[in-house]
Design a protein around this motif. Structure first.
Motif, PDB file in Angstrom:
ATOM      1  N   UNK A   1      20.686  -0.875   0.021  1.00 25.78           N
ATOM      2  CA  UNK A   1      19.979  -0.037   0.965  1.00 25.78           C
ATOM      3  C   UNK A   1      19.306  -0.943   2.000  1.00 25.78           C
ATOM      4  N   UNK A   2      19.458  -0.598   3.242  1.00 23.52           N
ATOM      5  CA  UNK A   2      18.973  -1.450   4.324  1.00 23.52           C
ATOM      6  C   UNK A   2      17.482  -1.254   4.595  1.00 23.52           C
ATOM      7  N   UNK A   3      16.825  -2.366   4.883  1.00 17.44           N
ATOM      8  CA  UNK A   3      15.429  -2.307   5.320  1.00 17.44           C
ATOM      9  C   UNK A   3      15.352  -1.693   6.705  1.00 17.44           C
ATOM     10  N   UNK A   4      14.276  -0.986   6.965  1.00 14.22           N
ATOM     11  CA  UNK A   4      14.049  -0.413   8.286  1.00 14.22           C
ATOM     12  C   UNK A   4      13.288  -1.405   9.161  1.00 14.22           C
ATOM     13  N   UNK A   5      13.588  -1.378  10.447  1.00 13.34           N
ATOM     14  CA  UNK A   5      12.849  -2.210  11.392  1.00 13.34           C
ATOM     15  C   UNK A   5      11.484  -1.561  11.638  1.00 13.34           C
ATOM     16  N   UNK A   6      10.587  -2.310  12.276  1.00  9.78           N
ATOM     17  CA  UNK A   6       9.261  -1.753  12.589  1.00  9.78           C
ATOM     18  C   UNK A   6       9.377  -0.503  13.453  1.00  9.78           C
ATOM     19  N   UNK A   7      10.280  -0.519  14.423  1.00  7.26           N
ATOM     20  CA  UNK A   7      10.425   0.658  15.287  1.00  7.26           C
ATOM     21  C   UNK A   7      11.020   1.834  14.516  1.00  7.26           C
ATOM     22  N   UNK A   8      11.925   1.592  13.587  1.00  6.21           N
ATOM     23  CA  UNK A   8      12.477   2.675  12.767  1.00  6.21           C
ATOM     24  C   UNK A   8      11.395   3.263  11.853  1.00  6.21           C
ATOM     25  N   UNK A   9      10.532   2.404  11.330  1.00 11.73           N
ATOM     26  CA  UNK A   9       9.422   2.886  10.490  1.00 11.73           C
ATOM     27  C   UNK A   9       8.478   3.737  11.332  1.00 11.73           C
ATOM     28  N   UNK A  10       8.103   3.237  12.506  1.00 21.38           N
ATOM     29  CA  UNK A  10       7.216   3.976  13.402  1.00 21.38           C
ATOM     30  C   UNK A  10       7.811   5.331  13.756  1.00 21.38           C
ATOM     31  N   UNK A  11       9.080   5.354  14.110  1.00 16.14           N
ATOM     32  CA  UNK A  11       9.749   6.617  14.435  1.00 16.14           C
ATOM     33  C   UNK A  11       9.772   7.551  13.233  1.00 16.14           C
ATOM     34  N   UNK A  12      10.065   7.004  12.051  1.00 18.06           N
ATOM     35  CA  UNK A  12      10.138   7.806  10.841  1.00 18.06           C
ATOM     36  C   UNK A  12       8.806   8.396  10.422  1.00 18.06           C
ATOM     37  N   UNK A  66      -5.099   6.422  -2.751  1.00 21.05           N
ATOM     38  CA  UNK A  66      -4.256   5.667  -1.831  1.00 21.05           C
ATOM     39  C   UNK A  66      -2.853   5.581  -2.420  1.00 21.05           C
ATOM     40  N   UNK A  67      -1.872   5.955  -1.597  1.00 24.57           N
ATOM     41  CA  UNK A  67      -0.468   5.868  -1.982  1.00 24.57           C
ATOM     42  C   UNK A  67       0.171   4.786  -1.123  1.00 24.57           C
ATOM     43  N   UNK A  68       0.878   3.861  -1.767  1.00 28.44           N
ATOM     44  CA  UNK A  68       1.574   2.783  -1.070  1.00 28.44           C
ATOM     45  C   UNK A  68       3.036   2.832  -1.495  1.00 28.44           C
ATOM     46  N   UNK A  69       3.929   2.928  -0.508  1.00 30.83           N
ATOM     47  CA  UNK A  69       5.363   2.988  -0.780  1.00 30.83           C
ATOM     48  C   UNK A  69       6.081   1.799  -0.171  1.00 30.83           C
ATOM     49  N   UNK A  70       6.975   1.235  -0.957  1.00 34.14           N
ATOM     50  CA  UNK A  70       7.835   0.142  -0.530  1.00 34.14           C
ATOM     51  C   UNK A  70       8.984   0.056  -1.522  1.00 34.14           C
ATOM     52  N   UNK A  71      10.155  -0.261  -1.040  1.00 41.73           N
ATOM     53  CA  UNK A  71      11.292  -0.450  -1.936  1.00 41.73           C
ATOM     54  C   UNK A  71      11.279  -1.918  -2.361  1.00 41.73           C
ATOM     55  N   UNK A  72      10.672  -2.168  -3.509  1.00 38.97           N
ATOM     56  CA  UNK A  72      10.446  -3.540  -3.961  1.00 38.97           C
ATOM     57  C   UNK A  72      11.741  -4.338  -4.089  1.00 38.97           C
ATOM     58  N   UNK A  73      12.796  -3.692  -4.540  1.00 41.43           N
ATOM     59  CA  UNK A  73      14.066  -4.402  -4.713  1.00 41.43           C
ATOM     60  C   UNK A  73      14.643  -4.867  -3.377  1.00 41.43           C
ATOM     61  N   UNK A  74      14.232  -4.232  -2.277  1.00 44.36           N
ATOM     62  CA  UNK A  74      14.716  -4.608  -0.944  1.00 44.36           C
ATOM     63  C   UNK A  74      13.695  -5.437  -0.177  1.00 44.36           C
ATOM     64  N   UNK A  77      10.365  -1.499   3.541  1.00 45.77           N
ATOM     65  CA  UNK A  77      10.479  -0.047   3.687  1.00 45.77           C
ATOM     66  C   UNK A  77      11.928   0.349   3.968  1.00 45.77           C
ATOM     67  N   UNK A  78      12.385   1.360   3.235  1.00 44.30           N
ATOM     68  CA  UNK A  78      13.722   1.918   3.427  1.00 44.30           C
ATOM     69  C   UNK A  78      13.606   3.423   3.647  1.00 44.30           C
ATOM     70  N   UNK A  79      14.736   4.075   3.874  1.00 43.50           N
ATOM     71  CA  UNK A  79      14.731   5.528   4.065  1.00 43.50           C
ATOM     72  C   UNK A  79      14.205   6.245   2.834  1.00 43.50           C
ATOM     73  N   UNK A  80      14.348   5.653   1.650  1.00 39.82           N
ATOM     74  CA  UNK A  80      13.816   6.275   0.424  1.00 39.82           C
ATOM     75  C   UNK A  80      12.299   6.415   0.490  1.00 39.82           C
TER      76      UNK A  80
END
Length: 92
Positions: A1-12, A66-74, A77-80
Motif C-alpha cells: 500500500x502506497x504512502x500518501x504525499x502531504x498534499x494527498x493527506x491534506x486533500x483527504x 486523542x486518536x492517532x492513525x498511521x499505517x506502521x508497516x508502511x 499515512x495511507x488511504x486506510x
C-alpha cells in the motif's frame, strides 16, 4: 500500500472534520462530557479497529480522547488511515 504525499493527506482530510496531520500520522482530539463517555467512544473505536485490522494509538485523558492513525508497516499515512478516520467520525 502506497504512502500518501502531504498534499494527498491534506486533500483527504478536507472532508473529515477536525482531523490534522503531524509527522507521519493523522490525529484528532475528541472531547466528551465525562470519562464514561470517553470510554464508550473508545469501545466503539475498538470495534471498528478490529473490523479493519488497523489499530490506532489512543490516549484517554478524562473527557478527552486523542486518536492517532498511521499505517506502521508502511511508515506513514495511507488511504486506510483516511478511511478509518471517516468511520471514526461517523460514530463520534
Amino acid at each position: 500500500m502506497a504512502l500518501l504525499s502531504e498534499s494527498e493527506i491534506t486533500d483527504g482530510l478536507r472532508d473529515i472534520a477536525g482531523w490534522g496531520s503531524e509527522k507521519n500520522e493523522i490525529i484528532k482530539e475528541y472531547k466528551f462530557k465525562n470519562f464514561v463517555e470517553s470510554i464508550g467512544f473508545v469501545n466503539k473505536v475498538s470495534i471498528l479497529a478490529e473490523k479493519w485490522d488497523h489499530h490506532p494509538d489512543i490516549l484517554i485523558r478524562y473527557n478527552k480522547v486523542n486518536i492517532v492513525l498511521s499505517t506502521h508497516s508502511e511508515g506513514g499515512v495511507t488511504v486506510r488511515d483516511l478511511a478509518l478516520a471517516r468511520e471514526i467520525e461517523d460514530i463520534a
